[in-house]
Design a protein around this motif. Sequence first.
Motif, PDB file in Angstrom:
ATOM      1  N   LEU A  13       0.824  -1.212   0.000  1.00  0.00           N
ATOM      2  CA  LEU A  13       0.000   0.000   0.000  1.00  0.00           C
ATOM      3  C   LEU A  13       0.860   1.264   0.000  1.00  0.00           C
ATOM      4  CD1 LEU A  13      -2.815  -1.111   2.456  1.00  0.00           C
ATOM      5  CD2 LEU A  13      -2.960  -0.864  -0.020  1.00  0.00           C
ATOM      6  N   MET A  14       1.953   1.255   0.750  1.00  0.00           N
ATOM      7  CA  MET A  14       2.839   2.429   0.774  1.00  0.00           C
ATOM      8  C   MET A  14       3.533   2.616  -0.577  1.00  0.00           C
ATOM      9  SD  MET A  14       2.395   3.991   3.523  1.00  0.00           S
ATOM     10  CE  MET A  14       3.706   5.173   3.362  1.00  0.00           C
ATOM     11  N   ALA A  15       3.808   1.516  -1.267  1.00  0.00           N
ATOM     12  CA  ALA A  15       4.402   1.626  -2.599  1.00  0.00           C
ATOM     13  C   ALA A  15       3.458   2.338  -3.553  1.00  0.00           C
ATOM     14  CB  ALA A  15       4.752   0.227  -3.130  1.00  0.00           C
ATOM     15  N   HIS A  16       2.177   2.107  -3.419  1.00  0.00           N
ATOM     16  CA  HIS A  16       1.214   2.824  -4.267  1.00  0.00           C
ATOM     17  C   HIS A  16       1.121   4.295  -3.903  1.00  0.00           C
ATOM     18  CE1 HIS A  16      -0.276  -0.315  -6.801  1.00  0.00           C
ATOM     19  NE2 HIS A  16      -0.350  -1.117  -5.764  1.00  0.00           N
ATOM     20  N   VAL A  17       1.299   4.623  -2.631  1.00  0.00           N
ATOM     21  CA  VAL A  17       1.318   6.034  -2.233  1.00  0.00           C
ATOM     22  C   VAL A  17       2.519   6.720  -2.891  1.00  0.00           C
ATOM     23  CG1 VAL A  17       1.634   7.606  -0.283  1.00  0.00           C
ATOM     24  CG2 VAL A  17       0.061   5.691  -0.082  1.00  0.00           C
ATOM     25  N   ASN A  27      -0.515  18.159  -7.699  1.00  0.00           N
ATOM     26  CA  ASN A  27      -1.885  18.336  -7.202  1.00  0.00           C
ATOM     27  C   ASN A  27      -2.665  17.014  -7.208  1.00  0.00           C
ATOM     28  OD1 ASN A  27      -1.371  21.043  -6.901  1.00  0.00           O
ATOM     29  ND2 ASN A  27      -2.251  21.618  -8.889  1.00  0.00           N
ATOM     30  N   VAL A  28      -2.513  16.242  -8.262  1.00  0.00           N
ATOM     31  CA  VAL A  28      -3.196  14.951  -8.360  1.00  0.00           C
ATOM     32  C   VAL A  28      -2.635  13.972  -7.331  1.00  0.00           C
ATOM     33  CG1 VAL A  28      -3.670  12.996  -9.889  1.00  0.00           C
ATOM     34  CG2 VAL A  28      -3.701  15.319 -10.803  1.00  0.00           C
ATOM     35  N   ALA A  29      -1.324  13.941  -7.165  1.00  0.00           N
ATOM     36  CA  ALA A  29      -0.682  13.045  -6.195  1.00  0.00           C
ATOM     37  C   ALA A  29      -1.124  13.380  -4.771  1.00  0.00           C
ATOM     38  CB  ALA A  29       0.822  13.137  -6.319  1.00  0.00           C
ATOM     39  N   LEU A  30      -1.270  14.664  -4.478  1.00  0.00           N
ATOM     40  CA  LEU A  30      -1.704  15.071  -3.148  1.00  0.00           C
ATOM     41  C   LEU A  30      -3.139  14.614  -2.896  1.00  0.00           C
ATOM     42  CD1 LEU A  30      -0.741  16.582  -0.674  1.00  0.00           C
ATOM     43  CD2 LEU A  30      -1.742  18.657  -1.627  1.00  0.00           C
ATOM     44  N   VAL A  31      -3.994  14.731  -3.889  1.00  0.00           N
ATOM     45  CA  VAL A  31      -5.381  14.289  -3.743  1.00  0.00           C
ATOM     46  C   VAL A  31      -5.445  12.764  -3.566  1.00  0.00           C
ATOM     47  CG1 VAL A  31      -7.596  14.097  -4.956  1.00  0.00           C
ATOM     48  CG2 VAL A  31      -6.360  16.256  -4.970  1.00  0.00           C
ATOM     49  N   LEU A  32      -4.610  12.035  -4.256  1.00  0.00           N
ATOM     50  CA  LEU A  32      -4.603  10.575  -4.129  1.00  0.00           C
ATOM     51  C   LEU A  32      -3.922  10.103  -2.838  1.00  0.00           C
ATOM     52  CD1 LEU A  32      -3.744   9.471  -7.773  1.00  0.00           C
ATOM     53  CD2 LEU A  32      -5.899   9.196  -6.578  1.00  0.00           C
ATOM     54  N   CYS A  33      -2.895  10.810  -2.410  1.00  0.00           N
ATOM     55  CA  CYS A  33      -2.128  10.393  -1.235  1.00  0.00           C
ATOM     56  C   CYS A  33      -2.927  10.497   0.053  1.00  0.00           C
ATOM     57  CB  CYS A  33      -0.885  11.253  -1.096  1.00  0.00           C
ATOM     58  SG  CYS A  33       0.546  10.455  -1.768  1.00  0.00           S
ATOM     59  N   ILE A  34      -3.747  11.511   0.159  1.00  0.00           N
ATOM     60  CA  ILE A  34      -4.484  11.702   1.409  1.00  0.00           C
ATOM     61  C   ILE A  34      -5.418  10.512   1.687  1.00  0.00           C
ATOM     62  CG2 ILE A  34      -6.180  13.163   2.577  1.00  0.00           C
ATOM     63  CD1 ILE A  34      -4.759  15.558   1.262  1.00  0.00           C
ATOM     64  N   PRO A  35      -6.309  10.098   0.755  1.00  0.00           N
ATOM     65  CA  PRO A  35      -7.163   8.937   1.064  1.00  0.00           C
ATOM     66  C   PRO A  35      -6.375   7.632   1.232  1.00  0.00           C
ATOM     67  CG  PRO A  35      -7.939  10.054  -0.924  1.00  0.00           C
ATOM     68  CD  PRO A  35      -6.680  10.704  -0.512  1.00  0.00           C
ATOM     69  N   LEU A  36      -5.324   7.446   0.407  1.00  0.00           N
ATOM     70  CA  LEU A  36      -4.525   6.226   0.560  1.00  0.00           C
ATOM     71  C   LEU A  36      -3.810   6.190   1.913  1.00  0.00           C
ATOM     72  CD1 LEU A  36      -2.987   5.709  -2.997  1.00  0.00           C
ATOM     73  CD2 LEU A  36      -4.601   4.235  -1.818  1.00  0.00           C
ATOM     74  N   SER A  37      -3.294   7.305   2.354  1.00  0.00           N
ATOM     75  CA  SER A  37      -2.621   7.358   3.657  1.00  0.00           C
ATOM     76  C   SER A  37      -3.607   7.134   4.796  1.00  0.00           C
ATOM     77  CB  SER A  37      -1.925   8.699   3.829  1.00  0.00           C
ATOM     78  OG  SER A  37      -0.949   8.869   2.840  1.00  0.00           O
ATOM     79  N   VAL A  38      -4.795   7.709   4.692  1.00  0.00           N
ATOM     80  CA  VAL A  38      -5.826   7.486   5.714  1.00  0.00           C
ATOM     81  C   VAL A  38      -6.206   6.000   5.751  1.00  0.00           C
ATOM     82  CG1 VAL A  38      -8.233   7.990   6.321  1.00  0.00           C
ATOM     83  CG2 VAL A  38      -6.706   9.843   5.659  1.00  0.00           C
ATOM     84  N   VAL A  40      -4.270   3.438   4.914  1.00  0.00           N
ATOM     85  CA  VAL A  40      -3.157   2.694   5.521  1.00  0.00           C
ATOM     86  C   VAL A  40      -3.160   2.876   7.036  1.00  0.00           C
ATOM     87  CG1 VAL A  40      -0.637   2.595   5.704  1.00  0.00           C
ATOM     88  CG2 VAL A  40      -1.712   2.693   3.467  1.00  0.00           C
ATOM     89  N   LEU A  41      -3.371   4.078   7.512  1.00  0.00           N
ATOM     90  CA  LEU A  41      -3.410   4.334   8.955  1.00  0.00           C
ATOM     91  C   LEU A  41      -4.603   3.625   9.612  1.00  0.00           C
ATOM     92  CD1 LEU A  41      -2.360   8.091   9.077  1.00  0.00           C
ATOM     93  CD2 LEU A  41      -0.997   6.082   9.709  1.00  0.00           C
ATOM     94  N   ALA A  42      -5.741   3.575   8.907  1.00  0.00           N
ATOM     95  CA  ALA A  42      -6.899   2.859   9.453  1.00  0.00           C
ATOM     96  C   ALA A  42      -6.622   1.368   9.559  1.00  0.00           C
ATOM     97  CB  ALA A  42      -8.126   3.112   8.577  1.00  0.00           C
ATOM     98  N   ILE A  43      -5.948   0.809   8.555  1.00  0.00           N
ATOM     99  CA  ILE A  43      -5.582  -0.614   8.611  1.00  0.00           C
ATOM    100  C   ILE A  43      -4.667  -0.875   9.799  1.00  0.00           C
ATOM    101  CG2 ILE A  43      -4.230  -2.414   7.450  1.00  0.00           C
ATOM    102  CD1 ILE A  43      -5.371  -1.473   4.831  1.00  0.00           C
ATOM    103  N   ILE A  44      -3.678  -0.031   9.996  1.00  0.00           N
ATOM    104  CA  ILE A  44      -2.758  -0.207  11.129  1.00  0.00           C
ATOM    105  C   ILE A  44      -3.515  -0.130  12.444  1.00  0.00           C
ATOM    106  CG2 ILE A  44      -0.808   0.839  12.352  1.00  0.00           C
ATOM    107  CD1 ILE A  44       0.282   1.677   9.592  1.00  0.00           C
TER     108      ILE A  44
END
Length: 135
Positions: A13-17, A27-38, A40-44
């Motif tokens: 999952l972090m590799a996809h971030v 701008n696109v990476a920032l929009v995608l990173c926020i939900p992916l990071s949330v 990953v943190l929820a899974i942890i």
Amino acid sequence: TFLQFLLGLLSYLMAHVFETWIYFRRNVALVLCIPLSVFVLAIIYYVVTIVDQLVLPDDKAVFGHVVAWSRYENLNDLDAEAYRYEKSRPSKCSSAVSGAKDALVGAARATHIGTMEQSKSRRIVEDVEGSSKSQ
């Protein structure tokens, strides 16, 4: 192990971030990173809380002894006893029904399973003898 599985999943999952930062504009990476990071943190968070609730302390853990089965620990193996009984006694009949009857009688004698169980075995033997005589 379970820990290795979780580390592999989190690495994936972090590799996809990180991949979003390589392939997309900022701008696109920032929009995608926020939900992916949330995500990953929820899974942890959920893995840690669920595993913490499922782990048993050593004083409550069972280490291979089931008390309800303790009265069956001293029974002999029925197959081994029946085979031993058959080998020690010369065979008088060649029919399969007589062999089954001898095996049941030998198993009942060898295992000391109690009077109630022995009477059940005798009834089975009598049923087998009755069916062999009718044939």
